[in-house]
Design a protein around this motif. Structure first.
Motif, PDB file in Angstrom:
ATOM      1  N   ALA A  98       0.887  -1.180   0.000  1.00  0.00           N
ATOM      2  CA  ALA A  98       0.000   0.000   0.000  1.00  0.00           C
ATOM      3  C   ALA A  98       0.916   1.218   0.000  1.00  0.00           C
ATOM      4  N   ARG A  99       0.317   2.429   0.135  1.00  0.00           N
ATOM      5  CA  ARG A  99       1.146   3.633   0.201  1.00  0.00           C
ATOM      6  C   ARG A  99       1.525   3.977   1.636  1.00  0.00           C
ATOM      7  N   SER A 100       0.679   3.650   2.621  1.00  0.00           N
ATOM      8  CA  SER A 100       0.900   4.085   4.015  1.00  0.00           C
ATOM      9  C   SER A 100       1.874   3.147   4.737  1.00  0.00           C
ATOM     10  N   VAL A 158      -0.613   1.882  -6.847  1.00  0.00           N
ATOM     11  CA  VAL A 158      -1.038   1.082  -8.006  1.00  0.00           C
ATOM     12  C   VAL A 158      -1.373   1.930  -9.238  1.00  0.00           C
ATOM     13  N   THR A 159      -1.387   3.261  -9.085  1.00  0.00           N
ATOM     14  CA  THR A 159      -1.619   4.116 -10.260  1.00  0.00           C
ATOM     15  C   THR A 159      -0.327   4.364 -11.038  1.00  0.00           C
ATOM     16  N   ASP A 160       0.789   3.876 -10.504  1.00  0.00           N
ATOM     17  CA  ASP A 160       2.098   4.168 -11.096  1.00  0.00           C
ATOM     18  C   ASP A 160       2.745   2.849 -11.566  1.00  0.00           C
ATOM     19  N   ASP A 210      -8.484   4.782 -12.273  1.00  0.00           N
ATOM     20  CA  ASP A 210      -7.032   4.570 -12.257  1.00  0.00           C
ATOM     21  C   ASP A 210      -6.620   3.570 -11.165  1.00  0.00           C
ATOM     22  N   VAL A 211      -7.234   3.691  -9.999  1.00  0.00           N
ATOM     23  CA  VAL A 211      -6.877   2.782  -8.894  1.00  0.00           C
ATOM     24  C   VAL A 211      -7.615   1.447  -9.045  1.00  0.00           C
ATOM     25  N   ASN A 212      -8.950   1.514  -9.151  1.00  0.00           N
ATOM     26  CA  ASN A 212      -9.780   0.300  -9.008  1.00  0.00           C
ATOM     27  C   ASN A 212      -9.711  -0.624 -10.223  1.00  0.00           C
ATOM     28  N   VAL A 254     -10.687  -8.073  -5.888  1.00  0.00           N
ATOM     29  CA  VAL A 254     -11.773  -7.633  -5.014  1.00  0.00           C
ATOM     30  C   VAL A 254     -12.619  -6.642  -5.808  1.00  0.00           C
ATOM     31  N   ALA A 255     -13.754  -7.134  -6.295  1.00  0.00           N
ATOM     32  CA  ALA A 255     -14.692  -6.265  -7.029  1.00  0.00           C
ATOM     33  C   ALA A 255     -15.720  -5.781  -6.022  1.00  0.00           C
ATOM     34  N   SER A 256     -16.999  -6.039  -6.253  1.00  0.00           N
ATOM     35  CA  SER A 256     -18.037  -5.523  -5.338  1.00  0.00           C
ATOM     36  C   SER A 256     -19.402  -5.967  -5.851  1.00  0.00           C
ATOM     37  N   PRO A 270     -21.922  -3.862   1.397  1.00  0.00           N
ATOM     38  CA  PRO A 270     -21.253  -2.892   2.274  1.00  0.00           C
ATOM     39  C   PRO A 270     -20.469  -3.558   3.411  1.00  0.00           C
ATOM     40  N   VAL A 271     -19.234  -3.082   3.617  1.00  0.00           N
ATOM     41  CA  VAL A 271     -18.351  -3.657   4.639  1.00  0.00           C
ATOM     42  C   VAL A 271     -17.874  -2.519   5.543  1.00  0.00           C
ATOM     43  N   ASP A 272     -17.829  -2.799   6.831  1.00  0.00           N
ATOM     44  CA  ASP A 272     -17.513  -1.766   7.823  1.00  0.00           C
ATOM     45  C   ASP A 272     -16.000  -1.488   7.851  1.00  0.00           C
ATOM     46  N   THR A 273     -15.561  -0.573   6.977  1.00  0.00           N
ATOM     47  CA  THR A 273     -14.139  -0.194   6.895  1.00  0.00           C
ATOM     48  C   THR A 273     -14.046   1.330   6.705  1.00  0.00           C
ATOM     49  N   PRO A 274     -12.836   1.889   6.749  1.00  0.00           N
ATOM     50  CA  PRO A 274     -12.685   3.337   6.485  1.00  0.00           C
ATOM     51  C   PRO A 274     -13.111   3.766   5.087  1.00  0.00           C
ATOM     52  N   PHE A 275     -13.420   2.797   4.210  1.00  0.00           N
ATOM     53  CA  PHE A 275     -13.918   3.093   2.854  1.00  0.00           C
ATOM     54  C   PHE A 275     -15.000   4.165   2.891  1.00  0.00           C
ATOM     55  N   PHE A 276     -15.910   4.062   3.865  1.00  0.00           N
ATOM     56  CA  PHE A 276     -17.086   4.954   3.882  1.00  0.00           C
ATOM     57  C   PHE A 276     -16.754   6.369   4.334  1.00  0.00           C
TER      58      PHE A 276
HETATM   59  N1  LIG Z   1     -15.997  -1.325   2.284  1.00  0.00           N
HETATM   60  C1  LIG Z   1     -16.915  -1.706   1.423  1.00  0.00           C
HETATM   61  O1  LIG Z   1     -18.134  -1.544   1.649  1.00  0.00           O
HETATM   62  C2  LIG Z   1     -16.535  -2.418   0.150  1.00  0.00           C
HETATM   63  C3  LIG Z   1     -17.532  -3.168  -0.515  1.00  0.00           C
HETATM   64  C4  LIG Z   1     -17.201  -3.813  -1.694  1.00  0.00           C
HETATM   65  C5  LIG Z   1     -15.921  -3.745  -2.207  1.00  0.00           C
HETATM   66  N2  LIG Z   1     -14.973  -3.012  -1.538  1.00  0.00           N
HETATM   67  C6  LIG Z   1     -13.635  -2.958  -2.128  1.00  0.00           C
HETATM   68  O2  LIG Z   1     -12.733  -3.549  -1.216  1.00  0.00           O
HETATM   69  C7  LIG Z   1     -11.423  -3.018  -1.429  1.00  0.00           C
HETATM   70  C8  LIG Z   1     -10.821  -2.598  -0.092  1.00  0.00           C
HETATM   71  O3  LIG Z   1     -11.616  -1.569   0.454  1.00  0.00           O
HETATM   72  P1  LIG Z   1     -11.807  -1.355   2.026  1.00  0.00           P
HETATM   73  O4  LIG Z   1     -13.257  -1.360   2.302  1.00  0.00           O
HETATM   74  O5  LIG Z   1     -10.925  -2.259   2.793  1.00  0.00           O
HETATM   75  O6  LIG Z   1     -11.338   0.176   2.119  1.00  0.00           O
HETATM   76  P2  LIG Z   1     -10.164   0.887   2.967  1.00  0.00           P
HETATM   77  O7  LIG Z   1     -10.213   0.406   4.367  1.00  0.00           O
HETATM   78  O8  LIG Z   1     -10.329   2.332   2.698  1.00  0.00           O
HETATM   79  O9  LIG Z   1      -8.816   0.338   2.279  1.00  0.00           O
HETATM   80  C9  LIG Z   1      -8.455   0.711   0.981  1.00  0.00           C
HETATM   81  C10 LIG Z   1      -7.032   0.267   0.726  1.00  0.00           C
HETATM   82  O10 LIG Z   1      -6.671   0.603  -0.612  1.00  0.00           O
HETATM   83  C11 LIG Z   1      -5.379   1.191  -0.580  1.00  0.00           C
HETATM   84  N3  LIG Z   1      -5.174   2.093  -1.714  1.00  0.00           N
HETATM   85  C12 LIG Z   1      -5.965   3.114  -2.128  1.00  0.00           C
HETATM   86  N4  LIG Z   1      -5.403   3.748  -3.159  1.00  0.00           N
HETATM   87  C13 LIG Z   1      -4.220   3.120  -3.414  1.00  0.00           C
HETATM   88  C14 LIG Z   1      -3.188   3.306  -4.367  1.00  0.00           C
HETATM   89  N5  LIG Z   1      -3.224   4.288  -5.275  1.00  0.00           N
HETATM   90  N6  LIG Z   1      -2.132   2.452  -4.336  1.00  0.00           N
HETATM   91  C15 LIG Z   1      -2.073   1.471  -3.427  1.00  0.00           C
HETATM   92  N7  LIG Z   1      -3.010   1.239  -2.502  1.00  0.00           N
HETATM   93  C16 LIG Z   1      -4.076   2.062  -2.496  1.00  0.00           C
HETATM   94  C17 LIG Z   1      -5.316   1.925   0.757  1.00  0.00           C
HETATM   95  O11 LIG Z   1      -3.956   2.058   1.185  1.00  0.00           O
HETATM   96  P3  LIG Z   1      -3.084   3.399   1.208  1.00  0.00           P
HETATM   97  O12 LIG Z   1      -4.033   4.551   1.362  1.00  0.00           O
HETATM   98  O13 LIG Z   1      -2.169   3.183   2.364  1.00  0.00           O
HETATM   99  O14 LIG Z   1      -2.375   3.376  -0.101  1.00  0.00           O
HETATM  100  C18 LIG Z   1      -6.038   0.932   1.662  1.00  0.00           C
HETATM  101  O15 LIG Z   1      -5.139  -0.029   2.158  1.00  0.00           O
HETATM  102  C19 LIG Z   1     -11.595  -1.870  -2.423  1.00  0.00           C
HETATM  103  O16 LIG Z   1     -11.249  -2.325  -3.719  1.00  0.00           O
HETATM  104  C20 LIG Z   1     -13.087  -1.555  -2.364  1.00  0.00           C
HETATM  105  O17 LIG Z   1     -13.554  -0.998  -3.556  1.00  0.00           O
HETATM  106  C21 LIG Z   1     -15.255  -2.356  -0.366  1.00  0.00           C
END
Ligand SMILES: NC(=O)c1ccc[n+]([C@@H]2O[C@H](COP(=O)([O-])OP(=O)(O)OC[C@H]3O[C@@H](n4cnc5c(N)ncnc54)[C@H](OP(=O)(O)O)[C@@H]3O)[C@@H](O)[C@H]2O)c1
Length: 265
Positions: A36-38, A63-65, A111-113, A139-141, A186-192
């Motif tokens: 990841a980046r962090s 992953v955009t690079d 670019d990312v997804n 990991v799609a959705s 929907p999954v309980d992560t910082p995504f939201f």
């Molecule tokens: N949460 C949901 O409801 C849900 C449902 C369906 C699918 N998904 C999919 O599940 C996957 C993971 O999401 P999550 O819910 O776990 O979200 P999250 O907790 O926000 O995690 C997202 C991850 O993606 C990484 N990321 C973002 N941009 C990046 C980049 N340019 N290069 C490398 N890493 C990058 C972030 O790391 P850094 O910021 O450290 O780079 C972080 O580790 C995603 O593909 C999301 O679309 C999520």
């Protein structure tokens, strides 16, 4: 695949689903490469895995690079000598009606997804072809099957990942490489934190699952070579219903959207 002692590379493992997936594979005795980046978060996760007796290698990536992705692949191959499982998980969403959406958000999500997944596949799958084995998990959705109002920009990236996975699965079958799509609701992560500018809609909250559940589904999909997984499995009939009755389904999602926004139907 018996995942013990297999090298598993997970993008987006600094948070949420990726983080839990790394822990789940580590529990099975896999050799982890977390990306990841962090870096601070990756260090934290690595300490956690090593503290439990696991094996973990940290590799920064954006992953955009393309150069960053190539460097990630080279570092992991140099460290472990092989990559058996690639989990393309890095991703994010910004939900907005298309007429109000910021074009930069739409481009960045693609670019990312989507393109990020293509970059990782092109950098790593040739090594799996050489090994004559491997497993790619994308990991799609659920949003890759069902595009609810405001999800247009995000859903397009996940529809794209599902199409890419379908094509890749047959292209690499002869090399013993498996391809899985994981499709969570929907999954309980910082995504939201990023996805919504407003409070999370009630319907999303009602269906919200834990990232640990998705992580277990990913490990099981690799162990049992399952091509497509809905998380939770109870979501699968929604996709079937949409395929059978698309107009009725669209009216239902539209009505829910207007109810949440308290607009007349
Ligand atoms: N949460 C949901 O409801 C849900 C449902 C369906 C699918 N998904 C999919 O599940 C996957 C993971 O999401 P999550 O819910 O776990 O979200 P999250 O907790 O926000 O995690 C997202 C991850 O993606 C990484 N990321 C973002 N941009 C990046 C980049 N340019 N290069 C490398 N890493 C990058 C972030 O790391 P850094 O910021 O450290 O780079 C972080 O580790 C995603 O593909 C999301 O679309 C999520």
């Amino acid at each position: 695949m018996n995942v013990k002692d297999r090298v598993v590379l997970i993008t987006g493992s600094s948070s949420g689903i990726g983080w839990e997936t790394a822990l789940a594979f580590a529990e099975r005795g896999s050799l982890l490469a977390i990306a990841a980046r962090s870096l601070n978060k990756l260090n934290e996760l690595s300490e956690l895995i090593r503290g439990k007796g696991g094996t973990c290698f940290i590799v920064p990536v954006d992953v955009t690079d393309s150069e960053s992705v190539a460097s990630m692949a080279n570092k992991v191959l140099k460290h472990y000598g092989r990559i058996d499982v690639l989990v393309n998980n890095a991703g994010f969403g910004v939900y907005a009606p298309i007429l109000e959406a910021d074009m930069k958000d739409i481009q960045d999500m693609m670019d990312v997804n989507y393109l990020g997944v293509v970059r990782c596949i092109q950098a790593i799958v040739p090594h799996m072809v050489g090994q004559k084995m491997g497993h790619v998990v994308n990991v799609a959705s659920m949003a890759g099957f069902v595009a609810a109002p405001t999800h247009g920009g995000y859903a397009a990236t996940k529809f794209a990942v599902i199409g890419l996975s379908e094509a890749l699965r047959e292209e690499v079958r002869e090399y013993g490489i498996k391809v899985t799509t994981i499709n969570p609701g929907p999954v309980d992560t910082p995504f939201f934190e990023k996805a919504y500018s407003e409070p999370i809609p009630k319907v999303a909250k009602r269906f919200m699952r834990k990232p640990e559940e998705v992580a277990q589904a990913i490990v099981r999909a690799v162990e049992e070579e399952i091509p497509q997984v809905m998380v939770p499995a109870g979501m699968a009939p929604i996709v079937k219903f949409k395929a059978l009755m698309p107009t009725l389904f669209a009216r239902g999602t539209g009505r829910l959207y207007r109810m949440e926004k308290k607009q007349p139907d």
